[in-house]
Enzyme design. Structure first.
Site: not given
Length: 474
Positions: A32, A73, A216, A274
């Site tokens: 990834r 962000r 995702k 994760t």
């Protein structure tokens, strides 16, 4: 053979040919590459290292490009921030580098998406804010903060996803996708999917250069639309990082099981990601809890587990990959009595019916050693994997891209082959390769699955075959 696959994230800790080769040798099936960090030139170099290591090792390894998605962000900060409960913190559309009084964000319209009382999390929950006033600027109060935590520039900002006005595919995603397709990545991960329409929007942008999409699931809208997302995507990732700040932590284990079950019912590969072995960022071995977590993902029926920081920035990337691969293998070897039962699914096409029939034959007393198939698109191999046979699935394809994408599929060993012209040549090719490549011994029984006429039909052929049959010798 280990059937559940291992995905490893590349990063500064694995930015050399030697480090990537060590991951391949440890068991990495998919590499990834996170497009939230780095430049296109750096991503292209990482892809070259994956291709080189795969070729040197003689193992098929796929490359997954992970797009940033509509992630909010913080902007630039004058220093790493230390926030404490009771402090006032303002989120602004723009402005100078931030400090403990406030900071800018990457989403100028954030103030119009929020309402007083909304919860906002910074840096994956290191700091929790509550909205006091919302307008052009968002005035918040710090309600929770880890005692010694510091907030870094560009830290993630989690807000209620159902009201976020950012597009599913951002301008950055568009530019990154064009680069991904030019570079020749095998799979694309789409971050912060909220609905099946988001997946379709990304697929439309690909035009005629389509590659499989890994959706995702990391917010509540996606969980609620899981069945539609699983039907629209080529694979689904249970991304527990952001998901864990969108829904209560105590709901994560059950949600993970529910999502895996949805994917199995749809025949869509699932990935659990994760903090799989988070302690290995700085430790040479995982904790007992992490080992249990990885094993339980396998027993739940996940097609793959993924390492993130462990292999991207950790001190022991190869050890982390080897540990994960070992845990998966032992869980498969000794965990059969504890596997989650296969959910009832509807067989809605001929290909899945043939695949299930092949696996049913393999479960009889014929002592079947393997299930072999020829596939141009990978569909036949994925249909076989969805039926979860005990035997390995050996997939041959004349398409290099298909061979690489199948590296993600549970139980499949993919191999490149020539395209046969007819069924007899197809059977002879699989017989020759299975024996000649040492995959199965002469005289062993295999179940073969393919399409006839070759290249002009969907999966419709099933044959019980004894390797070395004189009728198919060249």
């Amino acid at each position: 053979m280990r059937k559940a696959k291992l995905i490893c994230t590349l990063g500064p800790a694995t930015a050399t040919p030697r480090a990537v080769r060590a991951l391949v040798d440890a068991g990495m099936d998919v590499a990834r590459i996170n497009f939230s960090h780095g430049t296109h030139d750096e991503h292209a170099s990482a892809l070259e290292r994956v291709r080189a290591a795969s070729g040197e090792a003689g193992r098929t390894v796929a490359a997954l490009a992970d797009l940033s998605g509509p992630k909010v962000r913080l902007g630039e900060l004058s220093h790493h921030l230390h926030l404490e409960p009771g402090m006032r913190f303002v989120l602004r559309p723009d402005g100078p580098p931030g400090d403990e009084t406030g900071a800018s964000t990457s989403h100028p319209g954030l103030g119009h998406d929020l309402r007083p009382g909304d919860r906002v999390l910074i840096a994956d929950g290191v700091v929790e804010l509550v909205v006091m006033e919302a307008g052009d600027e968002v005035v918040t109060e710090v309600v929770k903060a880890l005692r010694k935590a510091r907030v870094a520039p560009h830290a993630g900002v989690n807000v209620p996803s159902e009201r976020l006005s950012m597009p599913a595919v951002t301008e950055k995603d568009r530019a990154d996708l064009a680069a991904v397709l030019d570079m020749g990545f095998d799979l694309v991960a789409q971050s912060f999917v909220r609905s099946a329409a988001d997946v379709q929007a990304l697929r439309t942008l690909m035009g005629d250069r389509r590659v499989p999409i890994v959706a995702k699931i990391e917010n509540r809208p996606a969980v609620e639309a899981a069945e539609d997302v699983a039907a629209a995507a080529d694979a689904v990732m249970v991304a527990r990082g952001d998901l864990g700040v969108e829904i209560p932590l105590e709901e994560i284990p059950v949600t993970q099981k529910e999502l895996i079950r949805v994917c199995r019912r749809a025949g869509t590969p699932s990935i659990v990601a994760t903090q799989m072995m988070e302690s290995m960022l700085g430790s040479a071995s995982p904790t007992r809890a992490e080992v249990s977590d990885a094993a339980n993902a396998v027993l739940d029926g996940a097609d793959a587990v993924m390492l993130s920081g462990e292999t991207a920035i950790g001190a022991y990337p190869a050890e982390a990959a080897e540990a994960a691969a070992t845990v998966v293998r032992v869980a498969e070897e000794r965990g059969a009595p504890f596997r989650a039962p296969a959910p009832v699914s509807t067989v809605d096409d001929d290909g899945r019916a043939v695949a299930q029939a092949a696996c049913a034959i393999a479960r009889t007393g014929l002592e079947v050693s393997a299930i072999a198939c020829f596939t141009r698109t990978g569909y036949t191999a994925r249909a076989l994997a969805a039926a979860r046979p005990d035997q390995p699935i050996i997939a041959f394809s004349s398409e290099p891209s298909t061979v690489r994408t199948l590296a993600l599929t549970w139980g499949v060993q993919p191999f490149l082959s020539d395209a046969p012209s007819d069924v007899d040549e197809l059977i002879a090719m699989m017989d020759r390769r299975l024996v000649g490549d040492g995959l199965c011994g002469r005289g062993r029984t295999v179940v073969m699955v393919a399409a006839a006429p070759v290249g002009h039909a969907h999966t419709n052929l099933l044959k019980v075959h004894h390797l070395g049959d004189p009728a198919y010798r060249p």
